[in-house]
Design an enzyme around this catalytic site. Structure first.
Site, PDB file in Angstrom:
ATOM      1  N   HIS A 126       0.641  -1.100  -0.032  1.00  0.00           N
ATOM      2  CA  HIS A 126       0.358   0.306  -0.057  1.00  0.00           C
ATOM      3  C   HIS A 126       1.021   1.435  -0.063  1.00  0.00           C
ATOM      4  O   HIS A 126       2.137   1.251   0.350  1.00  0.00           O
ATOM      5  CB  HIS A 126      -0.939  -0.055   1.217  1.00  0.00           C
ATOM      6  CG  HIS A 126      -1.638   0.748   1.721  1.00  0.00           C
ATOM      7  ND1 HIS A 126      -2.023   2.478   1.907  1.00  0.00           N
ATOM      8  CD2 HIS A 126      -3.148   1.030   1.094  1.00  0.00           C
ATOM      9  CE1 HIS A 126      -2.856   2.532   1.545  1.00  0.00           C
ATOM     10  NE2 HIS A 126      -3.923   2.241   0.608  1.00  0.00           N
ATOM     11  N   ASP A 203       2.516  -5.116   7.758  1.00  0.00           N
ATOM     12  CA  ASP A 203       1.710  -4.225   7.571  1.00  0.00           C
ATOM     13  C   ASP A 203       0.555  -5.014   7.383  1.00  0.00           C
ATOM     14  O   ASP A 203       0.258  -5.347   6.340  1.00  0.00           O
ATOM     15  CB  ASP A 203       1.474  -3.368   5.736  1.00  0.00           C
ATOM     16  CG  ASP A 203       0.059  -1.817   5.854  1.00  0.00           C
ATOM     17  OD1 ASP A 203      -0.915  -2.716   6.571  1.00  0.00           O
ATOM     18  OD2 ASP A 203       0.540  -2.071   4.770  1.00  0.00           O
ATOM     19  N   GLN A 206      -5.135  -5.299   6.758  1.00  0.00           N
ATOM     20  CA  GLN A 206      -5.930  -5.792   6.336  1.00  0.00           C
ATOM     21  C   GLN A 206      -6.199  -7.496   6.441  1.00  0.00           C
ATOM     22  O   GLN A 206      -7.138  -8.416   5.913  1.00  0.00           O
ATOM     23  CB  GLN A 206      -5.576  -6.583   4.800  1.00  0.00           C
ATOM     24  CG  GLN A 206      -5.731  -5.386   3.737  1.00  0.00           C
ATOM     25  CD  GLN A 206      -7.217  -4.570   3.871  1.00  0.00           C
ATOM     26  OE1 GLN A 206      -8.185  -5.752   3.770  1.00  0.00           O
ATOM     27  NE2 GLN A 206      -7.242  -2.861   3.687  1.00  0.00           N
ATOM     28  N   LYS A 229     -10.129  -1.285  10.108  1.00  0.00           N
ATOM     29  CA  LYS A 229     -10.416  -2.421   9.135  1.00  0.00           C
ATOM     30  C   LYS A 229     -10.723  -3.891   9.921  1.00  0.00           C
ATOM     31  O   LYS A 229     -10.499  -4.351   9.217  1.00  0.00           O
ATOM     32  CB  LYS A 229      -8.609  -2.066   9.332  1.00  0.00           C
ATOM     33  CG  LYS A 229      -8.927  -0.958   7.573  1.00  0.00           C
ATOM     34  CD  LYS A 229      -7.697  -1.119   6.787  1.00  0.00           C
ATOM     35  CE  LYS A 229      -7.540   0.316   5.881  1.00  0.00           C
ATOM     36  NZ  LYS A 229      -8.078   0.170   4.804  1.00  0.00           N
ATOM     37  N   CYS A 367      -4.429   2.222  -3.752  1.00  0.00           N
ATOM     38  CA  CYS A 367      -3.018   3.706  -2.923  1.00  0.00           C
ATOM     39  C   CYS A 367      -1.765   2.072  -3.180  1.00  0.00           C
ATOM     40  O   CYS A 367      -1.306   1.831  -1.859  1.00  0.00           O
ATOM     41  CB  CYS A 367      -3.832   2.924  -1.879  1.00  0.00           C
ATOM     42  SG  CYS A 367      -4.505   4.934  -1.115  1.00  0.00           S
TER      43      CYS A 367
END
Length: 409
Positions: A126, A203, A206, A229, A367
């Protein structure tokens, strides 16, 4: 609900926003990779806090401040338990995954990365896991390197060792691609990076809404994620960092609560985790995030993961039956995302027509422009799934795509 078969109707009943019409049609929400909807348990936690306990934390001696502080620090412990961190001092509250990565870039990065050094990221990151590293490298004279992806949307891990050199100071990798749904083998990646002495930031924005994450098992040095999220509030996120690494990092922002003493000559900084939490934090956000984690555990993450995979398989088969549709989500392991294009129809036109049918999807570059450029496209249509989605939602999406074909025939 934990320990019982997954009941999607019961889950949906917990999300008030889903029970409405959009453009005169029942809402079909397929944009959870952008933000998830909130269960009643989270909404109630926020209302309860602002109704009964609202006060600033840590510095007050009155009852409301004590209750607010207890709830805020209780949320930190809840989050520690949820991701299996060793200690609450490894849980840093931030505004979201983006701020967490910027914190690492500007604290760890500015103190550990210098001229001629390298930072390695991947082509599926991202923008929030690309731009902070670009900025850091420009500031200190380092080089940003990128591990490529293959035609399926998997990382080319056979090139990992060659990209980890004696000048590599950090590897940053996404757990789950927001644009493709690719699930990366993070545990293996971390092991291989550590063998070369390279710390790893993951990261996880998600990931946590779809399956269990154990940071000790992954052995990553940093793990970043956002509350919104994973069914929590917006404006709250977490940076997990190994205590030994965090202790070596200078503060990033200055202000209240990140200090022990301040004189005109010098400042003595607070201990972990507070040295990285300048100013009044998002108290209600932390409490709401803890409530979201309680809810996820009540439903059962194993059941959620199984539902996610079954729905992904159903959606893949359904989309493959749509004429002129090209599916980009083809990785060996995936979670939560169906990314596609329809021939001769712009992604935004697809999104506009689907909206008229009550179907909410995302159209654009997500993104993740470097990733989409690997596939030679500027945008895709992304339908992203969550535990409250059903076969009927997929069916409504497919009907909407046939409507797109009729309009552009």
């Amino acid at each position: 609900m934990s320990g019982v078969p997954f009941d999607v109707a019961r889950v949906r009943a917990d999300f008030p926003i889903l029970h409405q019409e959009v453009r005169g049609r029942p809402l079909v929400y397929l944009d959870s990779a952008a933000t998830t909807q909130k269960p009643r348990a989270v909404i109630d936690a926020l209302v309860r806090y602002y109704t009964h306990d609202n006060a600033n934390v840590h510095r007050g001696v009155h009852a409301l401040s004590e209750r607010s502080t207890q709830a805020y620090e209780g949320a930190r412990e809840r989050i520690r338990k949820f991701i299996n961190a060793r200690d609450t001092k490894e849980i840093i509250f931030v505004r979201g995954c983006t701020e967490a990565i910027n914190l690492v870039a500007q604290s760890f990065g500015r103190s550990k990365v210098g001229p001629g050094d390298e930072v390695l990221i991947t082509a599926m990151e991202h923008h929030s896991d690309i731009v902070p590293w670009q900025m850091l490298c420009q500031q200190v004279g380092a080089t940003l390197k990128m591990l490529p992806v293959d035609e399926r949307g998997d990382l080319r891990l056979e090139q990992l060792e060659a990209n980890l050199t004696e000048r590599t100071r950090l590897l940053a990798v996404t757990h789950v691609s927001n644009a493709l749904g690719t699930v990366n083998p993070v545990r293996d990646i971390v092991k291989r990076a550590h063998a070369k002495g390279v710390p790893v930031l993951v990261d996880g924005a998600q990931a946590l809404a779809h399956f269990r994450v154990d940071v000790q098992d992954l052995d990553c040095d940093f793990y970043a994620f956002s509350g919104h999220k994973m069914f929590g509030p917006t404006g709250i996120g977490v940076l997990y960092g190994k205590a030994s690494v965090l202790e070596s990092m200078p503060p990033w922002q200055g202000g209240g609560d990140m200090i022990l003493t301040v004189t005109m000559e010098k400042t003595v900084y607070n201990r972990l985790p507070y040295r990285f939490e300048a100013g009044t934090p998002d108290i209600s956000g932390a409490i709401g995030l803890a409530a979201a984690m309680d809810y996820l555990d009540t439903v059962g993450l194993d059941a959620i993961s199984a539902h996610d995979q079954e729905l992904l398989e159903y959606g893949t088969r359904a989309l493959e039956g749509v004429p002129g549709l090209k599916l980009f989500s083809r990785a060996r392991e995936r979670s939560g995302v169906l990314s596609f294009l329809m021939e001769d129809v712009h992604a935004h036109d697809v999104g506009t027509i689907l909206d008229r049918e009550g179907v909410a999807i995302r159209a654009g570059h997500h993104c993740a422009q470097p990733l989409l450029s690997c596939f030679g496209v500027a945008a895709t249509v992304r339908a992203s799934l969550a535990m409250y989605n059903t076969h009927e939602d997929i069916d409504a999406l497919v009907r909407g795509l046939h409507k797109v074909r009729e309009v552009f025939a």
